[in-house]
Design an enzyme around this catalytic site. Structure first.
Site, PDB file in Angstrom:
ATOM      1  CE  LYS A 116      -4.175   0.257   2.562  1.00  0.00           C
ATOM      2  NZ  LYS A 116      -4.810   0.064   3.880  1.00  0.00           N
TER       3      LYS A 116
HETATM    4  O1  G3P Z   1      -9.168   0.664   5.158  1.00  0.00           O
HETATM    5  C1  G3P Z   1      -9.181   1.998   5.522  1.00  0.00           C
HETATM    6  C2  G3P Z   1      -9.632   2.199   6.904  1.00  0.00           C
HETATM    7  O2  G3P Z   1      -8.851   1.516   7.842  1.00  0.00           O
HETATM    8  C3  G3P Z   1      -9.794   3.611   7.282  1.00  0.00           C
HETATM    9  O3  G3P Z   1     -10.962   3.639   7.976  1.00  0.00           O
HETATM   10  O4  G3P Z   1     -12.609   4.422   9.568  1.00  0.00           O
HETATM   11  O5  G3P Z   1     -10.207   5.175   9.754  1.00  0.00           O
HETATM   12  O6  G3P Z   1     -11.651   6.016   7.925  1.00  0.00           O
HETATM   13  P1  G3P Z   1     -11.381   4.888   8.857  1.00  0.00           P
END
Ligand code: G3P
Length: 289
Positions: A116
């Site tokens: 990534k």
């Molecule tokens: O896969 C991306 C994720 O981990 C981010 O999620 O909820 O931190 O925006 P969030």
């Protein structure tokens, strides 16, 4: 345990192998896993607090990286066929060569990795090389213009390419994040199909249902939402499902953004990409401060 198949590949988003195992038990299978520095740091910090040993030495950067590797290897044992995304560490100053070197050090952690990289100019320069060597996943994507750049930076890739639009974080700003997924899918219809759309930052069942309805190639579901989905018997959206979010501002499709230019020609700037890389960086580095 179910034996269902969905129009999208189902990944879990997290940093804890036990959650991966539990999700796989519940659903009956898992196609893959996404991780990031925040999620892994959360796991490691939790462990540190559990030891409650005030005298314990702070973890070193080398130990933390080894822990990331160990966690990913445990996940790989649970889903040996599944793709697992492993992120490089970067902030706004990190150069492409540094990201590429970090990525290369991760290639042999597990066979089915996807490396990534952030959707920044330096990140895409790194991806442009890495996609000829290994599977890649471009993270922190928030706009159609960034998606056009990802497409062009990875054109002719020898390995799978994933793009990760973060829908929940756009919703947090009052914008309709799922429309970015819809817009990217639409723009990519005119392309060669080499980029798979991985809907990320899913916060609720509505995000998940709409991602399935849009036939996002992949959805990555956090454990909490996974459990909610399981409580309902892992439903799919019916033909009459409508994702209706009048409280969120529209993100209209941009007819003026066309595939076909050099990746460096597209506008890559987005406040959430800038904020996102800094947060990943800070969360990881908090482990050592
Ligand atoms: O896969 C991306 C994720 O981990 C981010 O999620 O909820 O931190 O925006 P969030």
């Amino acid at each position: 345990m179910l034996d269902k198949h969905f129009s999208s590949k189902i990944f879990i988003d997290g940093g804890v192998p036990e959650e991966t195992a539990q999700a796989k038990r519940l659903l009956g299978f898992l196609d893959g896993q996404t991780t990031n520095p925040t999620l892994i740091a959360k796991n490691l910090l939790g462990k540190e607090q559990r030891t409650k040993n005030k005298e314990q030495k702070k973890i070193t950067q080398e130990d933390a990286l080894n822990e990331y590797k160990r966690i990913v290897q445990e996940m790989n044992k649970i889903i040996p066929e599944g793709s697992i995304s492993i992120q490089v560490f970067a902030n706004a100053d990190t150069k492409a060569q540094d990201m590429l070197s970090q990525g290369r050090l991760r290639y042999d952690w597990i066979p089915n990795h996807s490396i990534k990289f952030p959707c920044t100019t330096e990140g895409l320069k790194a991806v442009n090389v890495a996609c000829q060597e290994t599977p890649v996943n471009i993270t922190l994507v928030f706009s159609q213009s960034q998606a056009a750049a990802v497409y062009e930076a990875t054109k002719g890739a020898k390995y799978p390419v994933f793009i990760s639009p973060f829908v929940g974080r756009l919703d947090d700003l009052g914008q309709n994040g799922m429309q970015v997924v819809k817009n990217i899918k639409k723009m990519y219809e005119g392309g060669d199909g080499h980029v798979e759309v991985l809907t990320a930052s899913i916060r609720n069942l509505d995000h998940l249902m709409y991602a399935l309805q849009l036939k996002s190639d992949i959805v990555t579901v956090p454990f909490k939402v996974f459990n909610l989905w399981g409580e309902g018997g892992f439903p799919e959206p019916g033909a009459d499902y409508v994702y209706n979010k009048p409280e969120l501002t529209e993100i209209p499709y941009r007819e003026d953004i066309l595939l076909g230019s050099a990746f460096t020609d597209y506008d890559l700037s987005h406040e959430l990409t800038a904020k996102g890389i800094q947060t990943f960086w800070d969360d990881w580095n908090k482990l050592f401060s």
